[in-house]
Design a protein around this motif. Structure first.
Motif, short mmCIF file in Angstrom:
data_model
loop_
_atom_site.label_atom_id
_atom_site.label_comp_id
_atom_site.label_asym_id
_atom_site.label_seq_id
_atom_site.Cartn_x
_atom_site.Cartn_y
_atom_site.Cartn_z
N PHE A 130 41.80 5.04 66.27
CA PHE A 130 40.48 5.18 66.88
C PHE A 130 39.60 6.12 66.06
CE2 PHE A 130 37.62 7.32 70.01
CZ PHE A 130 36.74 6.25 70.16
N LYS A 131 40.13 7.31 65.75
CA LYS A 131 39.36 8.25 64.94
C LYS A 131 40.29 9.37 64.49
CE LYS A 131 38.06 11.68 68.38
NZ LYS A 131 36.99 12.58 68.85
N PRO A 186 38.21 12.07 78.59
CA PRO A 186 36.80 11.78 78.87
C PRO A 186 35.97 11.43 77.64
CG PRO A 186 37.51 13.73 80.07
CD PRO A 186 38.61 13.38 79.11
N ALA A 187 36.40 11.87 76.45
CA ALA A 187 35.62 11.62 75.24
C ALA A 187 35.85 10.23 74.66
CB ALA A 187 35.96 12.66 74.18
N ALA A 240 42.75 -2.50 73.02
CA ALA A 240 41.74 -1.74 73.75
C ALA A 240 40.35 -2.33 73.58
CB ALA A 240 41.75 -0.28 73.29
N THR A 241 39.51 -2.18 74.60
CA THR A 241 38.13 -2.63 74.55
C THR A 241 37.19 -1.44 74.71
OG1 THR A 241 38.11 -3.08 76.94
CG2 THR A 241 38.67 -4.92 75.46
N TYR A 242 35.97 -1.62 74.25
CA TYR A 242 34.94 -0.58 74.31
C TYR A 242 34.42 -0.49 75.73
CZ TYR A 242 30.47 1.78 73.32
OH TYR A 242 29.40 2.64 73.31
N GLN A 250 30.86 11.44 74.93
CA GLN A 250 31.80 10.40 74.53
C GLN A 250 31.61 10.10 73.04
OE1 GLN A 250 31.74 6.96 77.32
NE2 GLN A 250 33.69 7.84 77.96
N ASP A 251 32.71 9.78 72.38
CA ASP A 251 32.64 9.45 70.96
C ASP A 251 31.80 8.19 70.75
OD1 ASP A 251 34.33 11.46 69.70
OD2 ASP A 251 35.93 10.58 70.90
#
Length: 261
Positions: free
Chosen positions: A103-104, A125-126, A226-228, A237-238
């Motif tokens: 993801f990052k 939460p991010a 995973a979905t956005y 949030q990122d």
């Protein structure tokens, strides 16, 4: 919370360690990187921290928690190699029990002057991710991180949030006051050691009281399917670019990791 091993592979992760991670929400893997790898990654990390713009987390009246280079895996081929390190990503998939995507990552630095503690929080939460039940972070120490340099502290079992208790809350004690009396486990790390923690595990880090900056790479891995799913009510949030809400995060920005077979 620790399993001693060299050249870790999924086949050598004990079932006890995997179960411990899933019940406690974190685990410590010593020697995830070789000494040669640590030297290479640390040299590149210091160069990135010197040259690139950094984000900063500041606590009003208390000083700087830490600063970081966002998305270092995009800025440096060396950091991308670490974010996609086959040994680390294979461990992540073994712990999660399913395929994962990157993801990052963030190249983190806790300063020696004007720094403060990282408050107790959860990461969840991010992350604007639907189906985040297996989202986890690999936190790789690139220097020795004894307790006095601001090592990580976790609340075991805190990743299991009772239904309706506010699992999206960045203020875990507000959502679950009972956590104030739960045990906390502090894990000093040697350079090259790694911790993995679930996105809902409550954790913190102390201040850096030494004359050496604490440098680490934190990489977030998510369910490959995973979905956005942005959540407007969250204060932070990122950012996700180029993907519509509800669509899978399956672009080259979010590559598959680890093993597939």
């Amino acid at each position: 919370m620790t399993e001693m091993m060299n050249n870790v592979t999924p086949q050598r992760l004990s079932s006890d360690l995997v179960e411990r991670y899933r019940s406690q929400g974190f685990v410590h893997i010593p020697r995830a990187l070789s000494s040669d790898e640590v030297r290479e990654y640390l040299a590149d990390a210091r160069e990135l921290l010197d040259l690139h713009e950094k984000a900063s987390w500041d606590e009003e009246g208390n000083g700087n928690v830490m600063d970081w280079v966002a998305f270092p895996e995009v800025k440096s081929a060396v950091m991308r190699t670490l974010a996609l390190h086959p040994g680390i990503t294979r461990i992540a998939e073994e712990l999660a029990g399913q395929p994962l995507r990157l993801f990052k990552s963030e190249l983190l630095r806790k300063r020696t002057i004007g720094a403060t503690r990282t408050p107790l929080h959860i990461d969840n939460p991010a992350f604007p991710i639907a189906g985040a039940d297996v989202t986890l972070t690999a936190w790789v120490a690139l220097v020795d991180v004894p307790a006095e340099r601001g090592c990580m502290t976790f609340i075991p079992g805190s990743h299991v949030w009772p239904e309706g208790s506010g699992a999206s809350s960045a203020e875990p004690f507000d959502a679950r006051p009972e956590l104030r009396w739960w045990p906390q486990v502090t894990i000093p790390l040697r350079a090259g050691d790694c911790t993995f923690h679930h996105s809902r595990t409550v954790h913190m880090a102390g201040t850096n009281e030494t004359n050496t900056a604490r440098i680490s790479l934190a990489t977030v891995y998510m369910d490959a399917a995973a979905t956005y799913h942005p959540t407007p009510e969250e204060t932070y949030q990122d950012e996700v670019v180029g993907i519509e809400p509800g669509r899978p995060l399956d672009t080259p920005c979010y590559p598959r990791v680890g093993v597939t077979g």
